[in-house]
Design a protein around this motif. Structure first.
Motif, mmCIF file in Angstrom:
data_model
loop_
_atom_site.group_PDB
_atom_site.id
_atom_site.type_symbol
_atom_site.label_atom_id
_atom_site.label_comp_id
_atom_site.label_asym_id
_atom_site.label_seq_id
_atom_site.Cartn_x
_atom_site.Cartn_y
_atom_site.Cartn_z
ATOM 1 N N GLY A 291 0.675 -1.224 0.169
ATOM 2 C CA GLY A 291 0.033 0.101 0.006
ATOM 3 C C GLY A 291 1.070 1.562 -0.119
ATOM 4 N N PRO A 292 0.599 2.378 1.051
ATOM 5 C CA PRO A 292 1.476 3.177 0.490
ATOM 6 C C PRO A 292 2.230 2.957 1.834
ATOM 7 C CG PRO A 292 -0.750 3.357 2.313
ATOM 8 C CD PRO A 292 -0.653 2.531 1.473
ATOM 9 N N GLY A 293 2.437 2.338 2.562
ATOM 10 C CA GLY A 293 4.336 2.170 2.929
ATOM 11 C C GLY A 293 3.994 1.263 4.589
ATOM 12 N N PHE A 294 3.083 0.382 4.425
ATOM 13 C CA PHE A 294 3.253 -0.339 5.365
ATOM 14 C C PHE A 294 3.877 -1.225 5.459
ATOM 15 C CE2 PHE A 294 -1.435 1.196 5.166
ATOM 16 C CZ PHE A 294 -1.723 1.296 5.554
ATOM 17 N N ILE A 295 4.214 -1.956 6.551
ATOM 18 C CA ILE A 295 4.890 -2.737 6.439
ATOM 19 C C ILE A 295 4.570 -4.003 7.189
ATOM 20 C CG2 ILE A 295 7.346 -4.001 7.251
ATOM 21 C CD1 ILE A 295 8.250 -1.328 7.880
ATOM 22 N N ASN A 296 4.255 -4.685 6.755
ATOM 23 C CA ASN A 296 3.923 -6.230 6.683
ATOM 24 C C ASN A 296 4.297 -7.417 7.556
ATOM 25 O OD1 ASN A 296 1.040 -5.240 6.597
ATOM 26 N ND2 ASN A 296 0.914 -5.474 4.336
ATOM 27 N N VAL A 297 4.207 -8.192 8.381
ATOM 28 C CA VAL A 297 5.192 -8.879 8.973
ATOM 29 C C VAL A 297 4.628 -10.111 9.253
ATOM 30 C CG1 VAL A 297 6.864 -9.776 11.238
ATOM 31 C CG2 VAL A 297 6.357 -7.337 10.115
ATOM 32 N N THR A 298 4.816 -11.518 8.751
ATOM 33 C CA THR A 298 4.304 -12.383 8.965
ATOM 34 C C THR A 298 5.587 -13.916 9.623
ATOM 35 O OG1 THR A 298 3.383 -12.399 6.146
ATOM 36 C CG2 THR A 298 3.776 -14.521 7.597
ATOM 37 N N LEU A 299 4.443 -14.267 10.848
ATOM 38 C CA LEU A 299 5.608 -14.781 11.421
ATOM 39 C C LEU A 299 5.684 -16.129 11.101
ATOM 40 C CD1 LEU A 299 3.897 -14.159 15.252
ATOM 41 C CD2 LEU A 299 5.891 -12.940 14.018
ATOM 42 N N ASP A 300 6.719 -16.953 10.832
ATOM 43 C CA ASP A 300 6.933 -18.068 11.087
ATOM 44 C C ASP A 300 6.303 -19.650 11.337
ATOM 45 O OD1 ASP A 300 8.929 -21.065 12.831
ATOM 46 O OD2 ASP A 300 9.183 -20.471 10.222
ATOM 47 N N ASP A 301 5.604 -20.461 10.902
ATOM 48 C CA ASP A 301 4.926 -21.338 11.747
ATOM 49 C C ASP A 301 5.236 -21.884 12.969
ATOM 50 O OD1 ASP A 301 3.143 -20.937 8.968
ATOM 51 O OD2 ASP A 301 3.619 -23.156 8.581
ATOM 52 N N ASP A 302 6.696 -21.851 13.200
ATOM 53 C CA ASP A 302 6.640 -21.953 14.423
ATOM 54 C C ASP A 302 6.688 -21.014 15.556
ATOM 55 O OD1 ASP A 302 6.645 -25.154 14.117
ATOM 56 O OD2 ASP A 302 9.691 -25.164 13.783
ATOM 57 N N ALA A 303 6.209 -20.318 14.996
ATOM 58 C CA ALA A 303 6.724 -18.621 16.053
ATOM 59 C C ALA A 303 5.070 -18.731 17.062
ATOM 60 C CB ALA A 303 7.154 -18.090 15.059
ATOM 61 N N LEU A 304 4.176 -18.689 15.662
ATOM 62 C CA LEU A 304 3.316 -18.674 15.766
ATOM 63 C C LEU A 304 2.620 -19.535 16.405
ATOM 64 C CD1 LEU A 304 0.460 -17.106 14.613
ATOM 65 C CD2 LEU A 304 -0.101 -18.771 12.793
ATOM 66 N N LEU A 305 2.846 -21.055 16.107
ATOM 67 C CA LEU A 305 2.130 -21.798 17.365
ATOM 68 C C LEU A 305 2.797 -21.881 18.514
ATOM 69 C CD1 LEU A 305 0.489 -24.339 16.792
ATOM 70 C CD2 LEU A 305 2.260 -25.784 16.651
ATOM 71 N N ALA A 306 3.781 -21.396 18.795
ATOM 72 C CA ALA A 306 4.774 -21.270 20.143
ATOM 73 C C ALA A 306 3.513 -20.288 20.815
ATOM 74 C CB ALA A 306 5.766 -20.567 20.117
ATOM 75 N N ALA A 307 3.150 -19.187 20.043
ATOM 76 C CA ALA A 307 2.467 -17.925 20.491
ATOM 77 C C ALA A 307 1.356 -17.736 20.564
ATOM 78 C CB ALA A 307 2.501 -17.033 19.718
ATOM 79 N N ALA A 308 0.422 -18.970 19.952
ATOM 80 C CA ALA A 308 -0.488 -19.766 21.003
ATOM 81 C C ALA A 308 -0.839 -20.507 21.491
ATOM 82 C CB ALA A 308 -1.026 -20.032 19.448
ATOM 83 N N GLU A 309 0.387 -21.040 21.734
ATOM 84 C CA GLU A 309 0.295 -22.453 23.311
ATOM 85 C C GLU A 309 0.474 -20.761 24.231
ATOM 86 O OE1 GLU A 309 4.102 -24.715 22.141
ATOM 87 O OE2 GLU A 309 2.444 -25.766 21.091
ATOM 88 N N ALA A 310 1.226 -20.429 24.386
ATOM 89 C CA ALA A 310 1.531 -19.151 25.260
ATOM 90 C C ALA A 310 0.278 -18.329 25.506
ATOM 91 C CB ALA A 310 2.525 -18.002 25.060
ATOM 92 N N ALA A 311 -0.978 -18.607 24.600
ATOM 93 C CA ALA A 311 -1.719 -17.467 25.231
ATOM 94 C C ALA A 311 -2.703 -18.079 26.142
ATOM 95 C CB ALA A 311 -2.350 -17.356 23.537
#
Length: 557
Positions: free
Chosen positions: A75-95
């Motif tokens: 878009g006009p200058g957004f920076i979008n970050v996508t996590l690695d699956d393992d990192a995402l799963l780890a975040a979900a586990e901690a949630a």
RNA sequence: GCGCCUGUAGCUCAGCUGGAUAGAGCGUUGGCUUGCGGAGCCAAAGGUCAUAGGUUCGAAUCCUGUCAGGCGUACCA
């Protein structure tokens, strides 16, 4: 999330020499897991095209955190970050367990509910009670020591009106006749007497004079410590009956108990002292025989603290209340929840308080709620058509639940009422719709209870997890992402003291799960291990969130 | 009069420390359906974000005016 934010901050500083705290938000799923508009913010300061800055920032961020799966400019200058699956799963586990400890070691005094003895609780009292308990739970989860206190007027004109009605009913000051009132009807009996006294005060000059005299007698009774005269006997007995009635309602609601009631009579003396002291110091002024605080210079208005009869008004007592809470708790945060009709009033109180206890004024937060109305302007209260009583709301929920399910499940009814009151942002008026609140379809408390029970039942059926499954497929990833948002939602709710964020999120989470579940088998699927884990996390988050809202999450319904 | 609050889809509400096509539930229309608890899922219709200006690369969001509603504005709480 914190890592990304820190890295971003460092990168901005290194590359562009600006010390900002970049915001990390959750963008639409198609864009990624996190997004920042840091480049857009910097563009103005640097006078350079935002996309160019974004490209440089993105490259540097990727370099700083190589474990990120993707850092893209859009878009006009957004920076979008996508996590690695393992990192995402780890975040979900901690949630389910990763709650921000922003109130670690802090002391909070929570004042809410605040019903007056001798009167019945109205719907507004129910509102502050449920919201106050939820915010308290939220702060506890964030590490605070919370003191739940309840303030109410056991002296004052409304008490005199009730006493007039009571004495009238008893045919004089005959406390022994109170024995005829059965235990079950005590609370409603007193509030009926209040209504009678109120009517007499408005319509009958003689009664009015009597009530004013009774008002003074009630104050005297407290000053002299009278517990034995017939008049005192009636007063203390009925006051206790009122408190018992409140406690019954709170028990019925299954909320956390209050640590104490702070009656108005207790804070009147310290309040008077503050006003007298303030009068000498010039904080208060005499005007037409009353002692007032002139707020005009500070954009507020004048309020009377001691009236021309020498009696303290609510204002003086509120000062005493603040002083009492401070003396007993030395809190970091003291919040009060009331109807929004007294916001201006409270500003004057806090301003006046600041002259004596600046730190207390600074640590006090006044939260408000609006009026509660019923759909279509339907009248449901026996007395004042547009001002329903707390009990009316509960009765309506019970009736609606019975009509919908034929059953009488208290758990479901409580979930319905609590969720209905907590899902809206506090501050404005709300309409309580009993039918919608108990509905098993749509955005309701019972729906979430069902969602939780269903997830648990899947887990029971699944048994022990078996097999290994790598990575996350698209549907699993989407659910994991939603689960991982939970701690951020809690953080926001804590920061803003707004429990509705949790309610809104939980419903979205359930929707996410249903979408996932529609097309993805759990039990017996080759990916069972991963999916089962996600179901467990989902159920845990649901339960945790409902618990913060003080809504029960049974394993089965 | 002055002050505070509110105004987003037919209804009830999110979104409001400015950011990518304005979202959800209910209701309406059409599809999925003997399912691991379908209390669900998919899709469609439905919006001048009260209104007129302003600030900005960008406004539902910030500022000003207007309109509408609610509340408050000295001895009630």
């Amino acid at each position: 999330m914190r890592d990304i934010q820190t890295a971003l901050k460092n990168v901005v500083k290194q590359q562009f020499g600006h010390d900002i705290t970049p915001e990390l938000t959750r963008p639409d799923e198609q864009f990624g897991d996190y997004a920042t508009n840091a480049a857009l913010q910097l563009a103005g300061r640097l006078g350079r095209p935002p996309r160019e800055i974004a490209e440089e920032l993105a490259a540097a961020l990727k370099n700083e955190l190589p474990q990120l799966k993707d850092v893209a400019v859009a878009g006009p200058g957004f920076i979008n970050v996508t996590l690695d699956d393992d990192a995402l799963l780890a975040a979900a586990e901690a949630a389910p367990h990763a709650k921000p400890q922003t109130y670690k070691g802090k002391v909070v005094v929570a004042e809410y509910s605040d019903p007056n003895p001798f009167k019945a609780l109205h719907a507004g009292h129910l509102y502050t009670t449920l919201v106050g308990d939820a915010i308290s739970s939220l702060l506890e989860a964030a590490g605070a020591k919370v003191h739940r206190v309840n303030y109410g007027g056991d002296v004052g004109l409304h008490v005199a009106r009730a006493m007039w009605g009571i004495i009238h009913f008893l045919g004089g000051e005959h406390p022994e006749k109170l024995a005829d009132i059965s235990e079950a009807e005590r609370a409603t009996w007193i509030s009926k007497r209040y209504v009678e006294g109120n009517a007499a005060y408005e319509q009958d000059e003689t009664a009015k004079a009597e009530i004013i005299a009774l008002n003074k007698r009630v104050y005297q009774l407290h000053e002299t410590g009278d517990k034995t005269s017939p008049f005192a006997h009636i007063y203390w007995t009925c006051r206790q009956w009122s408190y018992d009635g409140f406690d019954n309602l709170y028990a019925q609601l299954q909320i956390h108990p209050f640590e104490r009631y702070i009656p108005e009579s207790e804070v009147t003396p310290p309040g008077l002292e503050i006003v007298k002291k303030g009068l000498k110091e010039g904080v208060f002024a005499e005007s037409d025989g009353a002692i007032v605080y002139k707020g005009e210079d500070e954009g507020l208005h004048t309020r009377v603290f001691i009236n021309s009869n020498g009696l303290p008004t609510y204002e003086a007592k509120d000062l005493g209340l603040a002083a009492t809470k401070w003396r007993d708790y030395k809190f970091d945060l003291g919040f009060i929840i009331t109807g929004n009709d007294i916001v201006e009033y409270m500003k004057v109180i806090i301003k006046a308080l600041g002259h004596f206890y600046p730190e207390v004024a600074e640590r006090s937060r006044h939260l408000t709620h609006g009026m509660i109305r019923l759909p279509g302007g339907k009248k449901m209260s026996s007395r004042k058509g547009n001002n329903p009583m707390a009990q009316d709301i509960l009765d309506a929920a019970v009736a609606a639940n019975k009509a919908a399910t034929g059953a009488d499940d208290n758990n479901v009814v409580l979930a319905a009422v609590k969720y209905a009151f907590l899902k809206y942002r506090i501050g404005g008026d709300m309409i309580y719709n009993p039918e919608e609140s108990v509905s098993l379809e749509g955005d309701s408390g019972p729906y979430l209870q069902y969602a939780h029970a269903r997830a648990r039942s899947i887990l029971v059926k699944a048994g022990e997890a078996k097999g290994e499954a790598a990575g996350l497929d698209a549907a699993e990833r989407s659910l994991a992402r939603k689960i991982s948002e939970y701690p951020e939602v809690i953080a926001k709710a804590v920061e803003e003291l707004m429990p509705h964020h949790i309610a809104v999120y939980l419903y979205e989470l359930a929707q996410s799960f249903n979408r996932f579940y529609e097309h993805n088998r759990v039990v017996g699927d080759p990916r069972q291990t991963t999916r089962q884990q996600l179901v467990a996390l989902y159920a845990d988050v649901l339960k945790d969130g409902l618990t913060l809202l003080n809504i029960a999450a049974p394993e089965r319904l």
